[in-house]
Design a protein around this motif. Structure first.
Motif, PDB file in Angstrom:
ATOM      1  N   PRO A 258     -18.598   4.703 -10.691  1.00 43.40           N
ATOM      2  CA  PRO A 258     -17.933   5.427  -9.607  1.00 43.40           C
ATOM      3  C   PRO A 258     -18.391   4.996  -8.223  1.00 43.40           C
ATOM      4  CG  PRO A 258     -19.405   6.875 -10.838  1.00 43.40           C
ATOM      5  CD  PRO A 258     -19.336   5.594 -11.577  1.00 43.40           C
ATOM      6  N   GLY A 259     -19.552   4.402  -8.119  1.00 41.90           N
ATOM      7  CA  GLY A 259     -20.031   3.921  -6.829  1.00 41.90           C
ATOM      8  C   GLY A 259     -19.239   2.736  -6.296  1.00 41.90           C
ATOM      9  N   LEU A 260     -18.464   2.085  -7.153  1.00 37.72           N
ATOM     10  CA  LEU A 260     -17.668   0.927  -6.738  1.00 37.72           C
ATOM     11  C   LEU A 260     -16.250   1.302  -6.319  1.00 37.72           C
ATOM     12  CD1 LEU A 260     -18.726  -1.579  -9.554  1.00 37.72           C
ATOM     13  CD2 LEU A 260     -19.669  -1.357  -7.245  1.00 37.72           C
ATOM     14  N   LEU A 261     -15.868   2.560  -6.513  1.00 41.08           N
ATOM     15  CA  LEU A 261     -14.495   2.981  -6.244  1.00 41.08           C
ATOM     16  C   LEU A 261     -14.270   3.333  -4.783  1.00 41.08           C
ATOM     17  CD1 LEU A 261     -13.739   5.391  -9.221  1.00 41.08           C
ATOM     18  CD2 LEU A 261     -13.078   3.000  -8.993  1.00 41.08           C
ATOM     19  N   THR A 262     -13.056   3.057  -4.336  1.00 39.84           N
ATOM     20  CA  THR A 262     -12.563   3.553  -3.054  1.00 39.84           C
ATOM     21  C   THR A 262     -11.177   4.120  -3.298  1.00 39.84           C
ATOM     22  OG1 THR A 262     -11.598   1.408  -2.472  1.00 39.84           O
ATOM     23  CG2 THR A 262     -13.836   1.852  -1.681  1.00 39.84           C
ATOM     24  N   ARG A 263     -10.698   4.926  -2.394  1.00 38.33           N
ATOM     25  CA  ARG A 263      -9.337   5.428  -2.510  1.00 38.33           C
ATOM     26  C   ARG A 263      -8.372   4.295  -2.216  1.00 38.33           C
ATOM     27  NH1 ARG A 263      -9.729  10.307  -3.923  1.00 38.33           N
ATOM     28  NH2 ARG A 263     -11.273  11.705  -3.062  1.00 38.33           N
ATOM     29  N   ALA A 264      -7.338   4.192  -3.037  1.00 37.71           N
ATOM     30  CA  ALA A 264      -6.344   3.135  -2.845  1.00 37.71           C
ATOM     31  C   ALA A 264      -5.518   3.471  -1.610  1.00 37.71           C
ATOM     32  CB  ALA A 264      -5.453   3.017  -4.075  1.00 37.71           C
ATOM     33  N   THR A 265      -5.232   2.451  -0.830  1.00 34.83           N
ATOM     34  CA  THR A 265      -4.475   2.658   0.408  1.00 34.83           C
ATOM     35  C   THR A 265      -3.106   2.013   0.352  1.00 34.83           C
ATOM     36  OG1 THR A 265      -5.497   0.696   1.369  1.00 34.83           O
ATOM     37  CG2 THR A 265      -6.552   2.817   1.809  1.00 34.83           C
ATOM     38  N   GLY A 266      -2.748   1.460  -0.794  1.00 37.87           N
ATOM     39  CA  GLY A 266      -1.468   0.776  -0.938  1.00 37.87           C
ATOM     40  C   GLY A 266      -0.303   1.738  -0.975  1.00 37.87           C
ATOM     41  N   PRO A 267       0.923   1.207  -1.058  1.00 36.18           N
ATOM     42  CA  PRO A 267       2.111   2.050  -1.069  1.00 36.18           C
ATOM     43  C   PRO A 267       2.172   2.989  -2.264  1.00 36.18           C
ATOM     44  CG  PRO A 267       2.687  -0.244  -1.519  1.00 36.18           C
ATOM     45  CD  PRO A 267       1.233  -0.195  -1.151  1.00 36.18           C
ATOM     46  N   ALA A 268       1.579   2.620  -3.389  1.00 43.14           N
ATOM     47  CA  ALA A 268       1.608   3.492  -4.559  1.00 43.14           C
ATOM     48  C   ALA A 268       0.801   4.756  -4.302  1.00 43.14           C
ATOM     49  CB  ALA A 268       1.062   2.763  -5.785  1.00 43.14           C
ATOM     50  N   ALA A 269      -0.233   4.663  -3.466  1.00 43.43           N
ATOM     51  CA  ALA A 269      -1.043   5.840  -3.161  1.00 43.43           C
ATOM     52  C   ALA A 269      -0.296   6.775  -2.225  1.00 43.43           C
ATOM     53  CB  ALA A 269      -2.367   5.422  -2.525  1.00 43.43           C
ATOM     54  N   ALA A 270       0.560   6.217  -1.370  1.00 40.67           N
ATOM     55  CA  ALA A 270       1.272   7.036  -0.408  1.00 40.67           C
ATOM     56  C   ALA A 270       2.456   7.753  -1.039  1.00 40.67           C
ATOM     57  CB  ALA A 270       1.752   6.163   0.750  1.00 40.67           C
ATOM     58  N   ASN A 271       3.031   7.187  -2.092  1.00 39.97           N
ATOM     59  CA  ASN A 271       4.208   7.759  -2.716  1.00 39.97           C
ATOM     60  C   ASN A 271       3.883   8.138  -4.153  1.00 39.97           C
ATOM     61  OD1 ASN A 271       6.679   8.480  -3.663  1.00 39.97           O
ATOM     62  ND2 ASN A 271       7.708   6.559  -3.153  1.00 39.97           N
ATOM     63  N   PRO A 272       3.653   9.433  -4.427  1.00 38.18           N
ATOM     64  CA  PRO A 272       3.254   9.829  -5.782  1.00 38.18           C
ATOM     65  C   PRO A 272       4.331   9.570  -6.822  1.00 38.18           C
ATOM     66  CG  PRO A 272       3.551  11.762  -4.373  1.00 38.18           C
ATOM     67  CD  PRO A 272       3.713  10.554  -3.508  1.00 38.18           C
ATOM     68  N   GLN A 273       5.583   9.357  -6.431  1.00 37.42           N
ATOM     69  CA  GLN A 273       6.648   9.099  -7.393  1.00 37.42           C
ATOM     70  C   GLN A 273       6.534   7.720  -8.013  1.00 37.42           C
ATOM     71  OE1 GLN A 273      10.135   9.872  -5.088  1.00 37.42           O
ATOM     72  NE2 GLN A 273      10.089  12.068  -5.541  1.00 37.42           N
ATOM     73  N   THR A 274       5.732   6.824  -7.421  1.00 34.00           N
ATOM     74  CA  THR A 274       5.570   5.487  -7.977  1.00 34.00           C
ATOM     75  C   THR A 274       4.446   5.425  -8.998  1.00 34.00           C
ATOM     76  OG1 THR A 274       4.060   4.816  -6.219  1.00 34.00           O
ATOM     77  CG2 THR A 274       6.413   4.384  -5.872  1.00 34.00           C
ATOM     78  N   ARG A 275       3.748   6.539  -9.214  1.00 34.86           N
ATOM     79  CA  ARG A 275       2.694   6.564 -10.230  1.00 34.86           C
ATOM     80  C   ARG A 275       3.310   6.394 -11.603  1.00 34.86           C
ATOM     81  NH1 ARG A 275      -1.296  11.565  -8.617  1.00 34.86           N
ATOM     82  NH2 ARG A 275      -2.063  10.646  -6.708  1.00 34.86           N
TER      83      ARG A 275
END
Length: 105
Positions: A81-98
């Motif tokens: 978990p220390g290597l993780l960051t929050r994703a900033t790409g378009p998939a993170a901005a639009n939950p419908q693309t999950r």
């Protein structure tokens, strides 16, 4: 508190070593647990993979020392978990693309 290790017997040194190793493992697990709590299952996350650059995916599971991330192409990664960051790409901005992990009929 100081310990004069020159006065300890071999058995006492071995016992001290076991206690130190166990304490270090406990501290590492506590640190990993604290880092895990910064993310929730379903979060889009990113991390750097050797030779692959940035990998993005969805956090799907907490493990004992790591988390499981599934990428959009279906690959599973166990990541500290220390290597993780929050994703900033378009998939993170639009939950419908999950990707749909569960499909209801």
């Amino acid at each position: 508190m100081t310990i004069d290790i020159d006065r300890l017997t071999e058995a006492e040194l071995i016992d001290l070593n076991h206690r130190i190793v166990e304490r270090l493992r406990f501290l590492q697990q506590m640190r990993a647990h604290k880092q895990m709590l910064e993310f929730r299952i379903g979060d889009r996350v990113a991390f750097q993979a050797d030779g692959r650059g940035t990998v993005e995916g969805m956090l799907t599971r907490y493990n004992r020392k790591s988390v499981t991330v599934i990428t959009d192409d279906g690959h599973h990664w166990n990541v500290s978990p220390g290597l993780l960051t929050r994703a900033t790409g378009p998939a993170a901005a639009n939950p419908q693309t999950r990707p749909n992990l569960f499909r209801l009929k």
